[in-house]
Design a protein around this motif. Structure first.
Motif, PDB file in Angstrom:
ATOM      1  N   MET A 107       0.841  -1.213   0.000  1.00 42.57           N
ATOM      2  CA  MET A 107       0.000   0.000   0.000  1.00 42.57           C
ATOM      3  C   MET A 107       0.876   1.264   0.000  1.00 42.57           C
ATOM      4  O   MET A 107       0.653   2.192  -0.771  1.00 42.57           O
ATOM      5  CB  MET A 107      -0.914   0.026   1.234  1.00 42.57           C
ATOM      6  CG  MET A 107      -1.968  -1.063   1.291  1.00 42.57           C
ATOM      7  SD  MET A 107      -3.244  -0.904   0.000  1.00 42.57           S
ATOM      8  CE  MET A 107      -2.627  -2.027  -1.247  1.00 42.57           C
ATOM      9  N   ASN A 108       1.885   1.268   0.877  1.00 43.53           N
ATOM     10  CA  ASN A 108       2.782   2.432   0.938  1.00 43.53           C
ATOM     11  C   ASN A 108       3.563   2.610  -0.356  1.00 43.53           C
ATOM     12  O   ASN A 108       3.771   3.734  -0.821  1.00 43.53           O
ATOM     13  CB  ASN A 108       3.773   2.284   2.104  1.00 43.53           C
ATOM     14  CG  ASN A 108       3.101   2.461   3.453  1.00 43.53           C
ATOM     15  OD1 ASN A 108       2.015   3.033   3.550  1.00 43.53           O
ATOM     16  ND2 ASN A 108       3.737   1.971   4.508  1.00 43.53           N
ATOM     17  N   CYS A 109       3.977   1.485  -0.907  1.00 42.18           N
ATOM     18  CA  CYS A 109       4.756   1.512  -2.151  1.00 42.18           C
ATOM     19  C   CYS A 109       3.930   2.125  -3.268  1.00 42.18           C
ATOM     20  O   CYS A 109       4.406   2.980  -4.030  1.00 42.18           O
ATOM     21  CB  CYS A 109       5.186   0.074  -2.489  1.00 42.18           C
ATOM     22  SG  CYS A 109       5.972  -0.117  -4.095  1.00 42.18           S
ATOM     23  N   THR A 110       2.677   1.707  -3.369  1.00 44.18           N
ATOM     24  CA  THR A 110       1.780   2.230  -4.405  1.00 44.18           C
ATOM     25  C   THR A 110       1.566   3.732  -4.210  1.00 44.18           C
ATOM     26  O   THR A 110       1.706   4.536  -5.150  1.00 44.18           O
ATOM     27  CB  THR A 110       0.409   1.522  -4.332  1.00 44.18           C
ATOM     28  OG1 THR A 110       0.620   0.121  -4.457  1.00 44.18           O
ATOM     29  CG2 THR A 110      -0.519   1.985  -5.428  1.00 44.18           C
ATOM     30  N   ASP A 111       1.226   4.074  -2.989  1.00 42.32           N
ATOM     31  CA  ASP A 111       0.991   5.466  -2.608  1.00 42.32           C
ATOM     32  C   ASP A 111       2.194   6.348  -2.960  1.00 42.32           C
ATOM     33  O   ASP A 111       2.077   7.362  -3.657  1.00 42.32           O
ATOM     34  CB  ASP A 111       0.813   5.486  -1.086  1.00 42.32           C
ATOM     35  CG  ASP A 111      -0.294   6.426  -0.660  1.00 42.32           C
ATOM     36  OD1 ASP A 111      -0.831   7.113  -1.537  1.00 42.32           O
ATOM     37  OD2 ASP A 111      -0.611   6.463   0.540  1.00 42.32           O
ATOM     38  N   SER A 118      13.534   5.476  -0.911  1.00 43.21           N
ATOM     39  CA  SER A 118      13.960   4.273  -0.192  1.00 43.21           C
ATOM     40  C   SER A 118      12.945   3.153  -0.403  1.00 43.21           C
ATOM     41  O   SER A 118      11.746   3.372  -0.258  1.00 43.21           O
ATOM     42  CB  SER A 118      14.071   4.591   1.299  1.00 43.21           C
ATOM     43  OG  SER A 118      13.809   3.436   2.054  1.00 43.21           O
ATOM     44  N   PRO A 119      13.415   1.945  -0.738  1.00 41.98           N
ATOM     45  CA  PRO A 119      12.485   0.845  -1.032  1.00 41.98           C
ATOM     46  C   PRO A 119      11.987   0.132   0.226  1.00 41.98           C
ATOM     47  O   PRO A 119      11.538  -0.993   0.152  1.00 41.98           O
ATOM     48  CB  PRO A 119      13.332  -0.094  -1.894  1.00 41.98           C
ATOM     49  CG  PRO A 119      14.733   0.171  -1.469  1.00 41.98           C
ATOM     50  CD  PRO A 119      14.814   1.548  -0.905  1.00 41.98           C
ATOM     51  N   GLY A 121       3.585   6.108   3.329  1.00 37.31           N
ATOM     52  CA  GLY A 121       3.103   6.323   1.960  1.00 37.31           C
ATOM     53  C   GLY A 121       3.411   7.696   1.406  1.00 37.31           C
ATOM     54  O   GLY A 121       3.203   7.945   0.217  1.00 37.31           O
ATOM     55  N   ASP A 122       3.900   8.593   2.259  1.00 37.77           N
ATOM     56  CA  ASP A 122       4.204   9.941   1.768  1.00 37.77           C
ATOM     57  C   ASP A 122       5.681  10.091   1.451  1.00 37.77           C
ATOM     58  O   ASP A 122       6.525   9.417   2.028  1.00 37.77           O
ATOM     59  CB  ASP A 122       3.811  10.990   2.826  1.00 37.77           C
ATOM     60  CG  ASP A 122       2.309  11.156   2.893  1.00 37.77           C
ATOM     61  OD1 ASP A 122       1.687  11.271   1.819  1.00 37.77           O
ATOM     62  OD2 ASP A 122       1.751  11.144   4.014  1.00 37.77           O
ATOM     63  N   LEU A 123       5.956  10.963   0.501  1.00 42.92           N
ATOM     64  CA  LEU A 123       7.351  11.334   0.245  1.00 42.92           C
ATOM     65  C   LEU A 123       7.817  12.201   1.406  1.00 42.92           C
ATOM     66  O   LEU A 123       7.128  13.154   1.779  1.00 42.92           O
ATOM     67  CB  LEU A 123       7.433  12.161  -1.042  1.00 42.92           C
ATOM     68  CG  LEU A 123       7.037  11.478  -2.354  1.00 42.92           C
ATOM     69  CD1 LEU A 123       6.961  12.509  -3.475  1.00 42.92           C
ATOM     70  CD2 LEU A 123       8.028  10.375  -2.713  1.00 42.92           C
ATOM     71  N   ASN A 124       8.970  11.893   1.989  1.00 45.31           N
ATOM     72  CA  ASN A 124       9.450  12.791   3.041  1.00 45.31           C
ATOM     73  C   ASN A 124      10.210  13.951   2.399  1.00 45.31           C
ATOM     74  O   ASN A 124      10.421  13.984   1.181  1.00 45.31           O
ATOM     75  CB  ASN A 124      10.268  12.036   4.098  1.00 45.31           C
ATOM     76  CG  ASN A 124      11.511  11.401   3.503  1.00 45.31           C
ATOM     77  OD1 ASN A 124      12.224  12.014   2.705  1.00 45.31           O
ATOM     78  ND2 ASN A 124      11.767  10.152   3.871  1.00 45.31           N
ATOM     79  N   VAL A 147      13.030  16.788  -2.115  1.00 45.06           N
ATOM     80  CA  VAL A 147      14.105  17.652  -2.608  1.00 45.06           C
ATOM     81  C   VAL A 147      14.981  16.880  -3.600  1.00 45.06           C
ATOM     82  O   VAL A 147      15.366  17.406  -4.652  1.00 45.06           O
ATOM     83  CB  VAL A 147      14.955  18.178  -1.423  1.00 45.06           C
ATOM     84  CG1 VAL A 147      16.171  18.917  -1.930  1.00 45.06           C
ATOM     85  CG2 VAL A 147      14.114  19.069  -0.522  1.00 45.06           C
ATOM     86  N   CYS A 148      15.276  15.654  -3.247  1.00 49.65           N
ATOM     87  CA  CYS A 148      16.100  14.810  -4.117  1.00 49.65           C
ATOM     88  C   CYS A 148      15.437  14.649  -5.489  1.00 49.65           C
ATOM     89  O   CYS A 148      16.091  14.752  -6.528  1.00 49.65           O
ATOM     90  CB  CYS A 148      16.327  13.450  -3.460  1.00 49.65           C
ATOM     91  SG  CYS A 148      17.301  12.296  -4.447  1.00 49.65           S
ATOM     92  N   ILE A 149      14.137  14.412  -5.509  1.00 51.25           N
ATOM     93  CA  ILE A 149      13.410  14.222  -6.769  1.00 51.25           C
ATOM     94  C   ILE A 149      13.524  15.467  -7.657  1.00 51.25           C
ATOM     95  O   ILE A 149      13.804  15.364  -8.856  1.00 51.25           O
ATOM     96  CB  ILE A 149      11.920  13.874  -6.488  1.00 51.25           C
ATOM     97  CG1 ILE A 149      11.807  12.476  -5.879  1.00 51.25           C
ATOM     98  CG2 ILE A 149      11.093  13.942  -7.779  1.00 51.25           C
ATOM     99  CD1 ILE A 149      10.457  12.175  -5.237  1.00 51.25           C
ATOM    100  N   ASP A 150      13.325  16.652  -7.041  1.00 47.48           N
ATOM    101  CA  ASP A 150      13.398  17.884  -7.835  1.00 47.48           C
ATOM    102  C   ASP A 150      14.774  18.037  -8.493  1.00 47.48           C
ATOM    103  O   ASP A 150      14.886  18.363  -9.677  1.00 47.48           O
ATOM    104  CB  ASP A 150      13.111  19.108  -6.949  1.00 47.48           C
ATOM    105  CG  ASP A 150      11.678  19.112  -6.438  1.00 47.48           C
ATOM    106  OD1 ASP A 150      10.871  18.292  -6.930  1.00 47.48           O
ATOM    107  OD2 ASP A 150      11.360  19.919  -5.549  1.00 47.48           O
TER     108      ASP A 150
END
Lengths: 101, 89, 101, 89, 101, 89
Positions: free
Chosen positions: D59-63, E47-48, E53-56, E61-64
């Motif tokens: 779920m987290n991965c998808t999100d 991080s895998p 579920g949220d981007l920290n 910042v890394c993505i940008d």
């Protein structure tokens, strides 16, 4: 690598769509194999540090042998597939999803 | 996949299309297999000839991959049948 | 996995290109999923040493469970996507490059 | 992408083609997502059922992947706009 | 990224297949690049472990920066290819398999 | 590949198709190259600008990949010619 044969001939001046499509399939396959060959031999032979832009001697020799070996593997796998009458196992998805057609 | 809503002409057309697709899938599987077995079995490039050990590895790799594919295909068909049964309830 | 429905019917004897194309899209998708399943479960369950050509007992059991788990993940991801009304995030390239059309 | 040189018939045709492509892209993204989250989250095959820990991970991965995709899409659009601005100067 | 130009114009009301095909090729290419961008920056920045579920903040910042850098690399590679008049090396398979045509 | 069985119209058609395919192959190679060199050369995301070291790496990576591709293409053509020679014996 050419195991897709033609079928019959067409009057000059007309395009036989089946024949052209077969040639296209063969072309797609050769491109696919070539791309895999490039990528595999790059991974095997070329250092990803990129300190210089030229292939050094060791890399060049490795690439030549890599291509030859890849062709040998291609041949062995092809022979094995033919001897097993394979295709069945391979097209599993299509077979299992469309078995009823 | 449900073709029952199709008329005869459409089913015939799909049969031809699927046949062509199976050929393409077979060719794609072939090149994937070569790539996979080459990558797993060949790590020595001091010679351009396949050693007998490498050759044995390639044969086993091919064999095993096909058996794997077949087993996955069988389970896949079962799961698909289940999903469809569940969906039509 | 079948969430591409048909639309209406066509007089017998004629091919409805839209319907055929939809069936093709579904077929392509199933093949794509199947290939990813084969590859993922091979990576998870089959040792790349290839000491023998048969699947051993441990590998066989692992494959069966792997396929079942992959289907569960497929279902969970599908449900999550539907609940989020996704598709938006997914087709980012097409959206951002063609927003003006 | 600049469609201003196209006539109305061509633009209408492109709209239909793009709509179809978006469906294909969505399906492709879906299967990539399943593959990615399965590979990251499932490493225990002593059972065929998804553990609650694995399910949470999926779920987290998808999100997270969707949020990542959205963010990359936004930056991509900005960069594309910049490149085009620079190109038309 | 748009280096596929149009050619001439067509009477209103008709579809110029060549122009539409070029637009499709460009569309395919943009999608391909976007997918590679998404995948590369995901590998570099996210991080895998999927603890949430949220981007920290760090990931965002890394993505940008990752997207900006990817565009720079895209530009550098494009310039390099143009300066080398490349295409030759690239289409090796088609060239070597079809050199006789 | 043997086009000698084709008539003139078919050969002309194939030429156009191959030309189009070469364009597609080139674009695909371009994006693969960007991906490969980005992945190998860029590992620091404390800045959004390419460092001079990263830029040098990308240039060398591009250069080397093209030379690699060319070399593989040459060997590929030789092997293909050999296989065909062997097949027609």
């Amino acid at each position: 690598m050419s195991f897709l044969g033609g079928r019959g001939s067409t009057p000059a001046g007309q395009v036989n769509p089946e024949r052209v499509e077969m040639a296209m399939q063969e072309l797609d396959m050769i491109t696919d194999v070539f791309n895999k060959l490039v990528s595999s031999c790059h991974n095997k032979c070329v250092s990803p540090r990129y300190a210089e832009g030229d292939l050094n001697k060791g890399e060049s020799v490795c690439i030549d042998r890599c291509v030859a070996k890849f062709f040998e593997v291609n041949k062995k796998v092809g022979e094995k597939l033919q001897s097993m009458g394979a295709g069945a196992a391979a097209t599993g998805a299509t077979q299992s999803a469309f078995g009823t057609l | 996949m449900d073709f029952s809503q199709m008329n005869a002409a459409e089913q015939a057309h799909m049969s031809r299309v699927i046949e062509k697709k199976q050929m393409q899938d077979f060719l794609r599987m072939y090149s994937n297999l070569v790539e996979r077995c080459f990558n797993s079995c060949c790590n020595d490039f001091t010679s351009k000839a396949l050693s007998s050990k490498e050759e044995q590895c390639v044969m086993n790799c091919t064999d095993k991959f096909l058996k794997h594919s077949e087993r996955v295909g069988a389970r896949f068909a079962e799961q698909n049948a289940e999903s469809m049964g569940a969906a039509s309830k």
